[in-house]
Design a protein around this motif. Structure first.
Motif, PDB file in Angstrom:
ATOM      1  N   SER A   1       0.844  -1.189   0.000  1.00  0.00           N
ATOM      2  CA  SER A   1       0.000   0.000   0.000  1.00  0.00           C
ATOM      3  C   SER A   1       0.883   1.245   0.000  1.00  0.00           C
ATOM      4  CB  SER A   1      -0.902  -0.022   1.228  1.00  0.00           C
ATOM      5  OG  SER A   1      -1.642   1.168   1.287  1.00  0.00           O
ATOM      6  N   GLN A   2       0.750   2.047  -1.053  1.00  0.00           N
ATOM      7  CA  GLN A   2       1.541   3.268  -1.136  1.00  0.00           C
ATOM      8  C   GLN A   2       1.061   4.319  -0.150  1.00  0.00           C
ATOM      9  OE1 GLN A   2       1.463   4.459  -5.205  1.00  0.00           O
ATOM     10  NE2 GLN A   2       2.975   2.938  -5.823  1.00  0.00           N
ATOM     11  N   SER A   3      -0.177   4.249   0.251  1.00  0.00           N
ATOM     12  CA  SER A   3      -0.691   5.248   1.198  1.00  0.00           C
ATOM     13  C   SER A   3       0.011   5.138   2.545  1.00  0.00           C
ATOM     14  CB  SER A   3      -2.205   5.115   1.356  1.00  0.00           C
ATOM     15  OG  SER A   3      -2.534   3.825   1.862  1.00  0.00           O
ATOM     16  N   ILE A   4       0.375   3.933   2.947  1.00  0.00           N
ATOM     17  CA  ILE A   4       1.096   3.759   4.211  1.00  0.00           C
ATOM     18  C   ILE A   4       2.501   4.355   4.088  1.00  0.00           C
ATOM     19  CG2 ILE A   4       2.087   2.064   5.790  1.00  0.00           C
ATOM     20  CD1 ILE A   4      -0.360   0.322   5.206  1.00  0.00           C
ATOM     21  N   GLU A   5       3.155   4.096   2.983  1.00  0.00           N
ATOM     22  CA  GLU A   5       4.483   4.673   2.766  1.00  0.00           C
ATOM     23  C   GLU A   5       4.400   6.193   2.718  1.00  0.00           C
ATOM     24  OE1 GLU A   5       5.873   2.908  -0.819  1.00  0.00           O
ATOM     25  OE2 GLU A   5       5.943   0.894   0.036  1.00  0.00           O
ATOM     26  N   PHE A   6       3.357   6.699   2.088  1.00  0.00           N
ATOM     27  CA  PHE A   6       3.151   8.149   1.999  1.00  0.00           C
ATOM     28  C   PHE A   6       2.977   8.766   3.393  1.00  0.00           C
ATOM     29  CE2 PHE A   6       0.326  11.840   1.469  1.00  0.00           C
ATOM     30  CZ  PHE A   6       1.070  12.575   0.566  1.00  0.00           C
ATOM     31  N   VAL A   7       2.181   8.139   4.234  1.00  0.00           N
ATOM     32  CA  VAL A   7       1.933   8.636   5.593  1.00  0.00           C
ATOM     33  C   VAL A   7       3.208   8.635   6.423  1.00  0.00           C
ATOM     34  CG1 VAL A   7       0.743   8.071   7.766  1.00  0.00           C
ATOM     35  CG2 VAL A   7      -0.513   8.042   5.615  1.00  0.00           C
TER      36      VAL A   7
END
Length: 190
Positions: A18-24
């Protein structure tokens, strides 16, 4: 054991996620690092500007051939405020010193304050130069030598709160007179 090893190798080979986790996780660190760079760069810029402003004031004083007074000092403070962009919050002190005894021994030399006037900074006396931080700001002097000590001071507040605190920026510059034997306050006495 083989099952455990297979699962771990499988985990490390997977490329989905999940890229959203990396983004966060990464974006706050990126924003903090950019803000920190801005704040530290600004602090170094302010110190550099303070050095330059003090040097300009010292150079102006060293070329003075007529007595100075409170109005002249106020004008120099205004110039320092304009150069540093801190306005009336810049303190300025001008002190003329003369070496009267043991000038070849910096730790034992006797310094006489001819005059010390300031705006936003208190005046200095002979006892301030008996020892301590003011004494160490002066270069080697010969018997009877006169020097001008120019000091500026202001409080710098960082542009962003990234761990830096408000600091008192204090600069000093020592200079000699160029075109006159001494700097006089209000009138010259021979």
């Amino acid at each position: 054991m083989n099952f455990f090893r297979a699962n771990i190798l499988s985990f490390f080979r997977k490329e989905d996620g999940s890229q959203s986790i990396e983004f966060v996780i990464v974006v706050p660190l990126l924003v903090w690092s950019i803000c920190s760079m801005l704040a530290f760069t600004e602090s170094f810029r302010v110190r550099g500007v303070a050095v330059d402003a003090t040097s300009v004031i010292a150079d102006t004083i060293s070329r003075q051939t007529t007595p100075i007074d409170a109005n002249y000092l106020r004008g120099l403070q205004t110039v320092a405020g304009q150069l540093t962009r801190y306005g009336e919050n810049v303190g300025l002190r001008i002190t003329q010193l003369r070496c009267v005894k043991d000038c070849d021994k910096p730790a034992e030399r006797v310094l006489n304050v001819v005059f010390s006037e300031g705006r936003g900074l208190s005046s200095l006396t002979d006892s301030d130069f008996a020892s301590g931080k003011f004494r160490d700001r002066l270069p080697a002097l010969s018997q009877g030598d006169r020097v001008i000590l120019v000091e500026t001071s202001f409080t710098h507040k960082p542009i962003l709160n990234v761990g830096l605190e408000e600091t008192q920026v204090e600069m000093s510059q020592t200079t000699r007179m160029r075109f006159a034997p001494q700097l006089c306050w209000e009138k010259c006495a021979i």
